[in-house]
Design a protein around this motif. Structure first.
Motif, short mmCIF file in Angstrom:
data_model
loop_
_atom_site.label_atom_id
_atom_site.label_comp_id
_atom_site.label_asym_id
_atom_site.label_seq_id
_atom_site.Cartn_x
_atom_site.Cartn_y
_atom_site.Cartn_z
N ARG A 230 33.83 41.71 31.72
CA ARG A 230 35.13 41.03 31.80
C ARG A 230 36.16 41.89 32.52
N ALA A 231 36.16 43.19 32.23
CA ALA A 231 37.12 44.09 32.88
C ALA A 231 36.89 44.13 34.39
N THR B 74 39.65 39.99 40.33
CA THR B 74 40.50 38.82 40.51
C THR B 74 41.95 39.22 40.69
N TRP B 75 42.42 40.13 39.84
CA TRP B 75 43.81 40.56 39.92
C TRP B 75 44.10 41.29 41.22
N TYR C 299 39.82 45.87 26.28
CA TYR C 299 39.03 44.69 25.97
C TYR C 299 38.06 44.94 24.83
N ASP D 20 37.94 40.66 35.87
CA ASP D 20 39.40 40.50 35.86
C ASP D 20 40.06 41.40 36.89
N LEU E 17 50.55 36.36 37.18
CA LEU E 17 49.66 37.06 36.25
C LEU E 17 50.37 37.35 34.94
N MET F 243 40.91 49.17 31.26
CA MET F 243 40.80 47.77 30.87
C MET F 243 39.64 47.57 29.90
N ALA G 184 48.13 42.10 32.78
CA ALA G 184 47.54 42.21 34.12
C ALA G 184 48.49 42.96 35.05
#
Length: 135
Positions: free
Chosen positions: A10-11, A17-18, A65, A14, A30, A61, A34
């Protein structure tokens, strides 16, 4: 370990994407977390190369998480995905040729198909016969 793998995946997703949204000037959409992680990334980017800054931000991150997903204690080390060089093959997939069919045999029964001209001639005969007999 399952939580650790999910948190790491997930980190990484993400962060990618960020980072892309930051390149497209979409950081205002965001969340606060983020934006904080991206600010940390920019600070780290001034101190070290991009690859190391990315990994350091992903580790931060990941720790966040891991705790968020219910992991207890310090998160275990998850091995980073190997970065093997990928051969540039473009967008082409190599296909194998189908084996050649035997001449004169079509289908599993071994019968030869009727030639198209013969079928057409039969249709013409039927049409003319119907027209002739209906008059």
């Amino acid at each position: 370990m399952l939580i650790a793998r999910r948190a790491d995946t997930r980190a990484r997703a993400d962060f990618a994407t960020w980072k892309m949204l930051a390149k497209l000037n979409g950081t205002s959409s965001l969340s606060g977390d983020a934006q904080n992680f991206l600010a940390t990334y920019k600070k780290l980017l001034e101190q070290m190369p991009e690859v190391e800054a990315s990994e350091a931000t992903i580790r931060l991150m990941y720790k966040s998480y891991y705790a968020e997903m219910g992991g207890a204690g310090t998160p275990p080390e998850v091995p980073a995905p190997s970065r093997e060089p990928v051969a540039d093959r473009g967008n082409v997939t190599a296909f194998r040729r189908l084996p050649a069919k035997k001449a004169g045999v079509a289908g599993p029964s071994g019968k030869r198909p009727l030639p198209v001209a013969l079928i057409f001639a039969c249709l013409v005969v039927v049409y003319v016969g119907i027209r002739y007999f209906w008059r």
